[in-house]
Design a protein around this motif. Sequence first.
Motif, PDB file in Angstrom:
ATOM      1  N   TRP A   1      -4.967 -75.001 -37.090  1.00  0.00           N
ATOM      2  CA  TRP A   1      -5.829 -75.811 -36.225  1.00  0.00           C
ATOM      3  C   TRP A   1      -6.652 -76.711 -37.142  1.00  0.00           C
ATOM      4  O   TRP A   1      -7.445 -76.235 -37.948  1.00  0.00           O
ATOM      5  N   VAL A   2      -6.453 -78.022 -37.009  1.00  0.00           N
ATOM      6  CA  VAL A   2      -7.141 -79.001 -37.838  1.00  0.00           C
ATOM      7  C   VAL A   2      -8.244 -79.660 -37.007  1.00  0.00           C
ATOM      8  O   VAL A   2      -8.011 -80.101 -35.881  1.00  0.00           O
ATOM      9  N   PHE A   3      -9.451 -79.732 -37.575  1.00  0.00           N
ATOM     10  CA  PHE A   3     -10.522 -80.472 -36.928  1.00  0.00           C
ATOM     11  C   PHE A   3     -11.237 -81.313 -37.962  1.00  0.00           C
ATOM     12  O   PHE A   3     -11.092 -81.098 -39.178  1.00  0.00           O
ATOM     13  N   THR A   4     -12.007 -82.294 -37.513  1.00  0.00           N
ATOM     14  CA  THR A   4     -12.617 -83.268 -38.406  1.00  0.00           C
ATOM     15  C   THR A   4     -14.104 -83.402 -38.100  1.00  0.00           C
ATOM     16  O   THR A   4     -14.500 -83.456 -36.937  1.00  0.00           O
ATOM     17  N   ILE A   5     -14.940 -83.475 -39.141  1.00  0.00           N
ATOM     18  CA  ILE A   5     -16.382 -83.618 -38.950  1.00  0.00           C
ATOM     19  C   ILE A   5     -16.964 -84.518 -40.029  1.00  0.00           C
ATOM     20  O   ILE A   5     -16.340 -84.764 -41.061  1.00  0.00           O
ATOM     21  N   VAL A   6     -18.187 -85.001 -39.761  1.00  0.00           N
ATOM     22  CA  VAL A   6     -18.959 -85.781 -40.726  1.00  0.00           C
ATOM     23  C   VAL A   6     -20.360 -85.188 -40.782  1.00  0.00           C
ATOM     24  O   VAL A   6     -20.766 -84.448 -39.873  1.00  0.00           O
TER      25      VAL A   6
ATOM     26  N   VAL B   1      -8.625 -75.365 -40.318  1.00  0.00           N
ATOM     27  CA  VAL B   1      -8.693 -76.258 -41.460  1.00  0.00           C
ATOM     28  C   VAL B   1      -9.599 -77.424 -41.079  1.00  0.00           C
ATOM     29  O   VAL B   1      -9.359 -78.099 -40.077  1.00  0.00           O
ATOM     30  N   CYS B   2     -10.632 -77.669 -41.874  1.00  0.00           N
ATOM     31  CA  CYS B   2     -11.598 -78.719 -41.586  1.00  0.00           C
ATOM     32  C   CYS B   2     -11.414 -79.886 -42.551  1.00  0.00           C
ATOM     33  O   CYS B   2     -11.436 -79.696 -43.771  1.00  0.00           O
ATOM     34  N   ILE B   3     -11.239 -81.087 -42.005  1.00  0.00           N
ATOM     35  CA  ILE B   3     -11.235 -82.310 -42.798  1.00  0.00           C
ATOM     36  C   ILE B   3     -12.637 -82.897 -42.699  1.00  0.00           C
ATOM     37  O   ILE B   3     -13.122 -83.200 -41.599  1.00  0.00           O
ATOM     38  N   TYR B   4     -13.292 -83.037 -43.842  1.00  0.00           N
ATOM     39  CA  TYR B   4     -14.716 -83.359 -43.863  1.00  0.00           C
ATOM     40  C   TYR B   4     -14.955 -84.574 -44.737  1.00  0.00           C
ATOM     41  O   TYR B   4     -14.528 -84.613 -45.893  1.00  0.00           O
TER      42      TYR B   4
ATOM     43  N   LEU C   1      -1.857 -78.082 -34.923  1.00  0.00           N
ATOM     44  CA  LEU C   1      -2.678 -78.344 -33.750  1.00  0.00           C
ATOM     45  C   LEU C   1      -3.923 -79.094 -34.194  1.00  0.00           C
ATOM     46  O   LEU C   1      -4.711 -78.583 -34.984  1.00  0.00           O
ATOM     47  N   TYR C   2      -4.083 -80.313 -33.707  1.00  0.00           N
ATOM     48  CA  TYR C   2      -5.362 -80.993 -33.897  1.00  0.00           C
ATOM     49  C   TYR C   2      -6.210 -80.727 -32.659  1.00  0.00           C
ATOM     50  O   TYR C   2      -5.726 -80.822 -31.527  1.00  0.00           O
ATOM     51  N   ALA C   3      -7.489 -80.413 -32.835  1.00  0.00           N
ATOM     52  CA  ALA C   3      -8.398 -80.266 -31.694  1.00  0.00           C
ATOM     53  C   ALA C   3      -9.795 -80.671 -32.111  1.00  0.00           C
ATOM     54  O   ALA C   3     -10.256 -80.324 -33.213  1.00  0.00           O
ATOM     55  N   ASP C   4     -10.464 -81.415 -31.235  1.00  0.00           N
ATOM     56  CA  ASP C   4     -11.863 -81.771 -31.451  1.00  0.00           C
ATOM     57  C   ASP C   4     -12.708 -80.508 -31.577  1.00  0.00           C
ATOM     58  O   ASP C   4     -12.243 -79.391 -31.282  1.00  0.00           O
ATOM     59  N   VAL C   5     -13.971 -80.681 -31.932  1.00  0.00           N
ATOM     60  CA  VAL C   5     -14.835 -79.518 -32.114  1.00  0.00           C
ATOM     61  C   VAL C   5     -15.625 -79.153 -30.864  1.00  0.00           C
ATOM     62  O   VAL C   5     -16.262 -78.091 -30.826  1.00  0.00           O
ATOM     63  N   ASP C   6     -15.598 -79.993 -29.826  1.00  0.00           N
ATOM     64  CA  ASP C   6     -16.319 -79.663 -28.590  1.00  0.00           C
ATOM     65  C   ASP C   6     -15.422 -78.855 -27.657  1.00  0.00           C
ATOM     66  O   ASP C   6     -15.196 -79.216 -26.497  1.00  0.00           O
ATOM     67  N   ILE C   7     -14.938 -77.740 -28.173  1.00  0.00           N
ATOM     68  CA  ILE C   7     -13.982 -76.914 -27.442  1.00  0.00           C
ATOM     69  C   ILE C   7     -14.374 -75.443 -27.546  1.00  0.00           C
ATOM     70  O   ILE C   7     -15.183 -75.044 -28.386  1.00  0.00           O
TER      71      ILE C   7
ATOM     72  N   MET D   1     -18.058 -91.857 -34.811  1.00  0.00           N
ATOM     73  CA  MET D   1     -16.733 -92.387 -34.496  1.00  0.00           C
ATOM     74  C   MET D   1     -15.765 -92.107 -35.639  1.00  0.00           C
ATOM     75  O   MET D   1     -14.591 -91.794 -35.419  1.00  0.00           O
ATOM     76  N   LEU D   2     -16.262 -92.176 -36.891  1.00  0.00           N
ATOM     77  CA  LEU D   2     -15.414 -91.878 -38.047  1.00  0.00           C
ATOM     78  C   LEU D   2     -14.832 -90.475 -37.942  1.00  0.00           C
ATOM     79  O   LEU D   2     -13.663 -90.255 -38.296  1.00  0.00           O
ATOM     80  N   ALA D   3     -15.609 -89.535 -37.449  1.00  0.00           N
ATOM     81  CA  ALA D   3     -15.126 -88.156 -37.368  1.00  0.00           C
ATOM     82  C   ALA D   3     -13.863 -88.057 -36.530  1.00  0.00           C
ATOM     83  O   ALA D   3     -12.922 -87.331 -36.881  1.00  0.00           O
ATOM     84  N   THR D   4     -13.806 -88.770 -35.403  1.00  0.00           N
ATOM     85  CA  THR D   4     -12.604 -88.694 -34.574  1.00  0.00           C
ATOM     86  C   THR D   4     -11.456 -89.491 -35.196  1.00  0.00           C
ATOM     87  O   THR D   4     -10.294 -89.083 -35.116  1.00  0.00           O
TER      88      THR D   4
END
Length: 442
Positions: free
Chosen positions: A25-30, A56-59, A134-140, A114-117
Amino acid sequence: GPNPLREVLFGELEVDSMPRRGLKWVFTIVPSGFEYADAVRIAVLSALQHTSLVPVCIYSGEPNSLTRWLEDHGVRMLRYTPSWKEQLFEGMRRAWTLGWSKTSSPLYAQPEKMLATWLRLDVATLGFVDTYVLYADVDIMFRANIGVSDFPRPLPRYFTMGTEVFNTPPSNTLGNAGVMLMNIEGLRRTHSKFLSWVFSGSNLENGLNFGKFGPGDQGAFNKFYDGQFDVKSWPMFNWKPYWGLYPEASIIHFHGPKPIDYLRYIHNSSYMATVPLFKALLQACSQLEFASPLVSSTRISFSNSPKGIAGVGCFRYVAEYLGWRMKLSAELPLDYGGDPAAAEFTAQLDRLVALPMPSVPTPSICVRFISGTGCTHTETRVVAPPNVRDPKYPALDHTLQTCKALETVKERKSHKNKWSGCIKRVDEAKLVQTKQIEISAS
């Protein structure tokens, strides 16, 4: 030979170069998203409790207390700054002048968020050896395990999404990019052309809004890959609270209104007037009508109305979210470096959480599926046992009468305990036994 980066990020590899553990599960944050700090941690805790996913977090940013929390909970971190960051910000500035932040997405006014998404554009190029992630946003919130087998066949050439708008015609192919099963190799092959097109002069001039395909990177995915990806019309892997209660949903996505918005609205119905983009979605949460369900041999689906069992989903899923937040309260708070905006946001959420959740005035319901004897066609109705019928819900009585009109004479003569939980099988009318669904906020 050995690849240390892959081993750090993805564990030891099998002989066939496929990861040994579950789906990534990949998610992205700033760093600037303090409003999402609780959401990120709740998403991770719910994934660890309910799934076999590997987070897995892409930061994009410098380490902080949130990234340290993620590492402490076993999340694999990948720091990354995209080469197109300044082009994105150029597009955001143009979007501001065009007013997209008021009519399309509030993120147009918040370039860093916006960069985070947008970071999901590059997922396929970051060294994953998996066929699918699986990509999923963090508001889940994760409510059940999910794997590749939970997505429709054939598996995607590029990606699978859930529908953006519920109860749309089959011709609608717009997907919501908040949850995607990504085909890594397919997206890697097309990545260079995709980026060149996304940040072309014409798209930047239009503020990275893609018209009927939608705003932001979601619109970009929908337009560039139009007709080449799958859209699930009943996405248990991307279920939104304002669609209603769906017991089988594996991922609840707080798309649009976030839990704090639902709480503000629940305790002050005039709140929706202050957020025009959320107005229709929040209104759905105050509508407690019942939708006619579709019943198969394995599941009950409320699909003919965006109301679903409308307000119930908003109450139930927000209550679950608050349950997770209670668990977070037992941990040390994150350090926001004295940011007054972060402190005020947290204090406001704490005040809302302390208020009592109102009860949801809906009865227990159950579903009977009638076909064959005594029926001119297959028909499905929601009915209520007599002991829970309520004059406030005349539609239920009307539905009950419709069901009775379809019953056979033989059945009416032998209806002893027929309404006992609405689950008795009556062969003469071919009633398919179904489970009862309890509706409540707790």
